[in-house]
Design a protein around this motif. Structure first.
Motif, PDB file in Angstrom:
ATOM      1  N   GLU A 213     143.404  22.026  46.050  1.00 39.11           N
ATOM      2  CA  GLU A 213     141.995  21.938  46.452  1.00 39.11           C
ATOM      3  C   GLU A 213     141.535  23.217  47.142  1.00 39.11           C
ATOM      4  O   GLU A 213     140.403  23.676  46.946  1.00 39.11           O
ATOM      5  CB  GLU A 213     141.795  20.739  47.372  1.00 39.11           C
ATOM      6  CG  GLU A 213     141.945  19.393  46.673  1.00 39.11           C
ATOM      7  CD  GLU A 213     141.863  18.225  47.646  1.00 39.11           C
ATOM      8  OE1 GLU A 213     141.471  18.444  48.813  1.00 39.11           O
ATOM      9  OE2 GLU A 213     142.209  17.099  47.229  1.00 39.11           O
ATOM     10  N   TYR A 214     142.406  23.783  47.950  1.00 47.60           N
ATOM     11  CA  TYR A 214     142.100  25.043  48.642  1.00 47.60           C
ATOM     12  C   TYR A 214     141.791  26.148  47.635  1.00 47.60           C
ATOM     13  O   TYR A 214     140.814  26.890  47.767  1.00 47.60           O
ATOM     14  CB  TYR A 214     143.295  25.421  49.514  1.00 47.60           C
ATOM     15  CG  TYR A 214     143.229  26.760  50.205  1.00 47.60           C
ATOM     16  CD1 TYR A 214     142.148  27.108  51.012  1.00 47.60           C
ATOM     17  CD2 TYR A 214     144.274  27.670  50.071  1.00 47.60           C
ATOM     18  CE1 TYR A 214     142.111  28.332  51.663  1.00 47.60           C
ATOM     19  CE2 TYR A 214     144.253  28.888  50.722  1.00 47.60           C
ATOM     20  CZ  TYR A 214     143.160  29.212  51.508  1.00 47.60           C
ATOM     21  OH  TYR A 214     143.129  30.438  52.151  1.00 47.60           O
ATOM     22  N   ALA A 215     142.594  26.234  46.586  1.00 47.38           N
ATOM     23  CA  ALA A 215     142.368  27.250  45.559  1.00 47.38           C
ATOM     24  C   ALA A 215     141.102  26.949  44.761  1.00 47.38           C
ATOM     25  O   ALA A 215     140.314  27.856  44.451  1.00 47.38           O
ATOM     26  CB  ALA A 215     143.575  27.325  44.627  1.00 47.38           C
ATOM     27  N   ALA A 216     140.881  25.663  44.438  1.00 46.06           N
ATOM     28  CA  ALA A 216     139.710  25.279  43.644  1.00 46.06           C
ATOM     29  C   ALA A 216     138.413  25.527  44.397  1.00 46.06           C
ATOM     30  O   ALA A 216     137.355  25.769  43.782  1.00 46.06           O
ATOM     31  CB  ALA A 216     139.813  23.808  43.253  1.00 46.06           C
ATOM     32  N   ASN A 217     138.466  25.514  45.725  1.00 51.28           N
ATOM     33  CA  ASN A 217     137.279  25.739  46.556  1.00 51.28           C
ATOM     34  C   ASN A 217     137.107  27.204  46.938  1.00 51.28           C
ATOM     35  O   ASN A 217     136.460  27.519  47.943  1.00 51.28           O
ATOM     36  CB  ASN A 217     137.347  24.872  47.816  1.00 51.28           C
ATOM     37  CG  ASN A 217     137.193  23.393  47.514  1.00 51.28           C
ATOM     38  OD1 ASN A 217     136.508  23.013  46.574  1.00 51.28           O
ATOM     39  ND2 ASN A 217     137.850  22.554  48.310  1.00 51.28           N
ATOM     40  N   GLY A 218     137.688  28.091  46.128  1.00 49.95           N
ATOM     41  CA  GLY A 218     137.532  29.524  46.384  1.00 49.95           C
ATOM     42  C   GLY A 218     138.281  29.995  47.612  1.00 49.95           C
ATOM     43  O   GLY A 218     137.873  30.968  48.250  1.00 49.95           O
ATOM     44  N   PHE A 219     139.359  29.316  47.962  1.00 50.79           N
ATOM     45  CA  PHE A 219     140.201  29.647  49.112  1.00 50.79           C
ATOM     46  C   PHE A 219     139.434  29.585  50.436  1.00 50.79           C
ATOM     47  O   PHE A 219     139.735  30.298  51.386  1.00 50.79           O
ATOM     48  CB  PHE A 219     140.849  31.025  48.919  1.00 50.79           C
ATOM     49  CG  PHE A 219     141.736  31.095  47.715  1.00 50.79           C
ATOM     50  CD1 PHE A 219     143.010  30.563  47.742  1.00 50.79           C
ATOM     51  CD2 PHE A 219     141.271  31.660  46.532  1.00 50.79           C
ATOM     52  CE1 PHE A 219     143.816  30.605  46.615  1.00 50.79           C
ATOM     53  CE2 PHE A 219     142.076  31.705  45.405  1.00 50.79           C
ATOM     54  CZ  PHE A 219     143.351  31.177  45.435  1.00 50.79           C
TER      55      PHE A 219
END
Length: 412
Positions: free
Chosen positions: A119-125
């Motif tokens: 989720e962190y990666a999918a939310n642009g970090f």
């Protein structure tokens, strides 16, 4: 030292969602491996695992418990409830400081960690993390939440020794009661390792079977065609109780935990010692701890995961300890459950205890041609369960890092 007995047991596993159904499926030799439904595994080398069937956490836990806990903790909570209810002890009739929780887990909240990073990666970090992220991932949290839920205020911690974690927890629980530090300890283990990162990681280690066309036959311990283990998931929980305390309250006693021991192979980060040196000494020490001789043991539940090196080293070790015991029977029940990692020892200890109470030794399924390197005089029960009186049984567990955990049970 105090004697310690088992007065309650609970299981949540691919072979059954409670103790009764679990044991029936184990005795009947039913495979529980199938294509993974948890995620799309078509790009993985292994497409299958032994998942828990017909499971909905909302059928067992309230909304807040689900929101605040990883799947492995949910498994532990459900198995613990069955074990506690089975034991029938009443906390209001004793000090809460006399009841503890000691659980094992290899990976803890692995799925939560994986999901949160995705989720962190999918939310642009962008750092928008769930406030329960850290508590849900902690390996000790299952033990902590069980103690909070039931008000158990005694010794409370988690044991971590990879796939030997449950038996490490069992050994610790045994000793704390022996030393008079507790009257009851909830022990065992839980793991929920069927996730993308976990399957991918074990594939990279070349540890998993890739028999994708026939997953139900993939786990075949000691067989000449074995090609790796089948991932499983679940929890096994036992109630350990000081013997005199159990007798005084009229508890039903399944068996006695006679002894336990740990050693290290000091050999390799993932492979067992080819000569089984650590396993041999561990089994000898566990027998010594329980005041038993090799000839006293009727059944060994082998760790045997269906890997080429591990199965042979364990067979060598069992033969070195029990080679002169003509009455010994061995089976590898991971052929039915898959490998439950940190929960394996607890679930397989429950099987070892049930052989004592029921006089039935479960089979090793899928094993058709035993590897010729396995010692000839080792009686491995294959295909069908056998009826046999068991006075004492032993459960082996071995973990990455060279950890060997052995527990021995006997009839009271």
């Amino acid at each position: 030292m105090k004697r310690v007995v088992i007065t309650g047991m609970g299981v949540l596993s691919p072979a059954g969602n409670d103790l009764k159904s679990f044991w029936a499926n184990i005795v009947n030799g039913r495979s529980n491996a199938a294509d993974i439904t948890r995620f799309n595994a078509e790009n993985f080398k292994t497409h299958f695992a032994a998942e828990i069937k017909d499971f909905n956490p909302a059928d067992h836990l309230d909304r807040n418990e689900i929101k605040r806990s990883d799947l492995y903790t949910q498994y532990a909570l459900i198995a613990a409830r069955e074990a506690i209810e089975d034991s029938g002890f009443e906390l209001d009739k004793m000090s809460p400081f006399d009841v503890g929780v000691v659980l094992g887990s290899a990976q803890g909240g692995f799925e939560t960690f994986e999901q949160q990073v995705r989720e962190y990666a999918a939310n642009g970090f962008m750092p928008h993390f769930n406030p329960f992220f850290i508590p849900k991932t902690l390996i000790n949290m299952a033990a902590g939440i069980i103690s909070i839920k039931y008000g158990f205020m005694g010794v409370n911690f988690s044991a971590v020794s990879a796939c030997a974690s449950s038996n490490t927890a069992i050994m610790d629980a045994l000793n704390y009661i022996r030393w008079g530090k507790a009257k009851i300890i909830i022990t065992g283990g839980a793991d929920a390792p069927i996730s993308e990162a976990s399957i991918g990681g074990y594939n990279a280690l070349k540890a998993l079977s890739t028999r994708n066309q026939s997953p139900e036959t993939a786990s075949r311990p000691f067989d000449v065609e074995r090609d790796g283990f089948v991932m499983g998931e679940g929890a096994g929980v036992l109630v350990f109780e000081e013997y005199e305390h159990a007798v005084a309250r009229g508890a039903h006693i399944y068996a006695e935990i006679a002894g336990a021991a740990m050693t290290s192979d000091a050999y390799h980060i993932t492979a067992t010692h080819p000569e089984g040196k650590g396993a041999i000494q561990g089994m000898k020490l566990a027998l010594q701890d329980g005041g038993l001789n090799a000839d006293d043991v009727t059944y060994v539940n082998a760790h045997a995961t269906s890997t080429s090196v591990g199965d042979l080293s364990e067979a060598t070790a069992i033969n070195a300890v029990f080679g002169n015991n003509k009455d010994l029977s061995v089976s590898a029940t991971k052929s039915m459950t898959g490998h439950l990692l940190g929960a394996a020892g607890a679930v397989e200890s429950i099987i070892a205890i049930k052989t004592i109470t029921d006089g039935i030794i479960p089979p090793t399924i899928n094993t058709h041609t035993i590897d010729p390197a396995v010692p000839d005089n080792l009686h491995i029960v294959i295909k069908d369960a056998i009826n046999k009186k068991v006075n004492a049984s032993l459960s082996n567990t071995f973990g990455f890092g060279g950890h060997n955990g052995i527990a021995v049970f006997k009839k009271v």
